[in-house]
Write a protein that holds these residues in place. Structure first.
Motif, short mmCIF file in Angstrom:
data_model
loop_
_atom_site.label_atom_id
_atom_site.label_comp_id
_atom_site.label_asym_id
_atom_site.label_seq_id
_atom_site.Cartn_x
_atom_site.Cartn_y
_atom_site.Cartn_z
N TYR A 184 4.32 1.35 -15.99
CA TYR A 184 4.62 1.07 -14.58
C TYR A 184 6.08 1.43 -14.29
CZ TYR A 184 5.46 -1.78 -10.39
OH TYR A 184 5.80 -2.23 -9.15
N ARG A 185 6.28 2.15 -13.18
CA ARG A 185 7.66 2.46 -12.76
C ARG A 185 8.07 1.45 -11.68
NH1 ARG A 185 8.82 3.77 -7.66
NH2 ARG A 185 7.16 5.30 -7.63
N PRO A 186 9.09 0.61 -11.96
CA PRO A 186 9.46 -0.44 -11.00
C PRO A 186 9.96 0.13 -9.66
CG PRO A 186 10.47 -0.84 -13.14
CD PRO A 186 9.89 0.55 -13.19
N SER B 269 -5.55 0.88 -1.87
CA SER B 269 -4.69 -0.26 -1.52
C SER B 269 -4.24 -1.02 -2.76
CB SER B 269 -5.41 -1.19 -0.54
OG SER B 269 -6.57 -1.71 -1.12
N TYR C 188 -2.93 4.46 -9.80
CA TYR C 188 -3.13 3.17 -9.12
C TYR C 188 -3.78 2.19 -10.09
CZ TYR C 188 -2.35 6.06 -5.00
OH TYR C 188 -1.81 6.94 -4.08
N THR D 18 0.83 -1.21 0.00
CA THR D 18 0.00 0.00 0.00
C THR D 18 0.86 1.26 0.00
OG1 THR D 18 -1.79 -1.12 1.16
CG2 THR D 18 -1.79 1.27 1.26
N HIS E 249 -1.10 10.68 -8.69
CA HIS E 249 -0.70 9.30 -8.43
C HIS E 249 -1.57 8.37 -9.27
CE1 HIS E 249 1.61 10.83 -5.13
NE2 HIS E 249 0.56 11.14 -4.40
N ASP F 95 -5.18 9.82 -9.48
CA ASP F 95 -5.59 10.49 -8.25
C ASP F 95 -4.91 11.86 -8.17
OD1 ASP F 95 -6.59 10.90 -5.71
OD2 ASP F 95 -5.60 9.18 -4.79
N PHE G 150 6.74 17.56 -13.25
CA PHE G 150 7.94 16.83 -12.83
C PHE G 150 7.61 15.36 -12.86
CE2 PHE G 150 8.74 20.88 -10.45
CZ PHE G 150 9.97 21.18 -11.03
N PHE H 238 11.18 12.74 -5.48
CA PHE H 238 9.96 12.19 -4.88
C PHE H 238 10.33 11.29 -3.70
CE2 PHE H 238 8.77 13.18 -9.20
CZ PHE H 238 7.45 13.55 -9.14
N GLU I 134 9.15 11.15 -12.45
CA GLU I 134 10.06 10.39 -11.60
C GLU I 134 11.33 9.99 -12.36
OE1 GLU I 134 6.69 8.23 -8.83
OE2 GLU I 134 7.23 7.36 -10.75
N THR J 89 -2.00 -1.32 -6.43
CA THR J 89 -0.59 -1.01 -6.71
C THR J 89 -0.42 0.43 -7.20
OG1 THR J 89 -0.12 -3.31 -7.24
CG2 THR J 89 1.42 -1.67 -8.08
N HIS J 90 0.55 1.10 -6.62
CA HIS J 90 0.91 2.46 -7.04
C HIS J 90 1.81 2.34 -8.27
CE1 HIS J 90 3.76 6.05 -6.16
NE2 HIS J 90 2.75 6.47 -6.88
N VAL J 91 1.31 2.81 -9.39
CA VAL J 91 2.01 2.64 -10.68
C VAL J 91 3.14 3.65 -10.82
CG1 VAL J 91 1.73 2.76 -13.20
CG2 VAL J 91 -0.03 1.68 -11.77
N LYS J 92 2.84 4.91 -10.59
CA LYS J 92 3.84 5.98 -10.65
C LYS J 92 3.19 7.30 -10.24
CE LYS J 92 3.25 7.48 -15.46
NZ LYS J 92 3.97 7.93 -16.65
N SER J 93 4.00 8.33 -10.18
CA SER J 93 3.51 9.66 -9.78
C SER J 93 4.16 10.74 -10.62
CB SER J 93 3.84 9.94 -8.31
OG SER J 93 3.14 9.07 -7.45
N SER J 94 3.51 11.88 -10.64
CA SER J 94 4.13 13.09 -11.18
C SER J 94 3.59 14.27 -10.36
CB SER J 94 3.79 13.26 -12.67
OG SER J 94 2.39 13.30 -12.84
N THR J 95 4.22 15.43 -10.53
CA THR J 95 3.71 16.62 -9.83
C THR J 95 3.70 17.80 -10.80
OG1 THR J 95 5.87 17.40 -9.07
CG2 THR J 95 4.68 15.91 -7.61
#
Lengths: 160, 160
Positions: B158-160, B35, B61, A37, B59, B84, A95, A57, A97, B37-43
């Motif tokens: 997906y970012r490992p 809950s 998921y 999570t 984010h 998200d 931005f 990040f 990752e 899987t978090h795939v990746k993020s950006s801002t």
């Protein structure tokens, strides 16, 4: 003398092996944490001090036991929390990752880590499962968590 | 006349209810996605255009079926992906997560959403499970994904 040499050859490697085992991380690499999570995130952007060394990040992940801990603030044995540090890349509209800087791991085991509040700490460098950070040491990790703590050594909370 | 009135009273609410059902999102709110899987993020930080309206964290998921899709690039029926969007708050040493702006949901169902490439799209506002965005409409979501697509309507990886 020959017999003594043979005994030495047999003893020295065994001793060296034992020393290596002690030097290995008492905190195991958290296999599969990327599917745990996602607790929350933060970023250190160019506007912030520390960007040069730590910019990017920070994602926090928790295994099921640690998720129980985030809900109750009583973290059960076997709780594992990972703080995942990634570099930051400037895209056109956001931005994104970049490569991994390191992961910081906390493992709850009251007996094994009694000297550091029941938690084991370890930093693994980049994507390596074996390369440990020279600093902070587990003791330094603990000292800072212990100084900053509010209701326990886990400093953050779950973001719904 | 009295009988006609009674019939009207009985019919009108039934009709209104049917209309409401049609107006509801054909894409269900993705219960429990936090809950997944978090795939990746950006801002989108203050340095970027669009910060005023969309600044913050994004984010992604994925449910287990969608994770199969990220690995194979063939997304099976039942794949659900959530984008998200959170606001961003300036802390002393980092940007932290603020309130939720919205979540964007993609659901793979080749029959129900044949007109939009086999994917249903929907934006839910803030933390609401029922309040839908006036714009973009599901058709607008599809049009943009369809224009930007490289190897499918799922734009990221997906970012490992």
């Amino acid at each position: 003398m020959k017999l003594a040499s043979i005994v030495c050859i047999l003893i020295v490697p065994a001793t060296a092996f034992a020393w290596l085992a002690v030097a290995e991380s008492p905190v195991a690499y958290p296999e599969g944490y990327r599917s745990w999570t996602h607790v929350k995130s933060s970023t250190i952007a160019p506007a912030h001090k520390g960007f040069e060394t730590n910019g990017g990040f920070q994602h926090v992940y928790a295994n099921p036991q640690a998720m129980t801990g985030y809900r109750t603030r009583a973290f059960p044995e076997g709780s594992v929390i990972v703080f995942d540090w990634l570099e930051m890349q400037q895209g056109e509209t956001s931005f994104t990752e970049g490569p991994r800087r390191q992961i910081d791991v906390m493992v709850k085991d009251g007996k094994r880590f009694a000297a550091t509040g029941g938690w084991g700490f370890q930093r693994f460098m980049k994507d390596s499962k074996t390369e440990l950070a020279a600093a902070p040491t587990p003791e330094q990790c603990f000292a800072c968590h212990d100084r900053l703590k509010k209701d326990g050594l886990v400093l953050g909370s779950y973001r719904p």
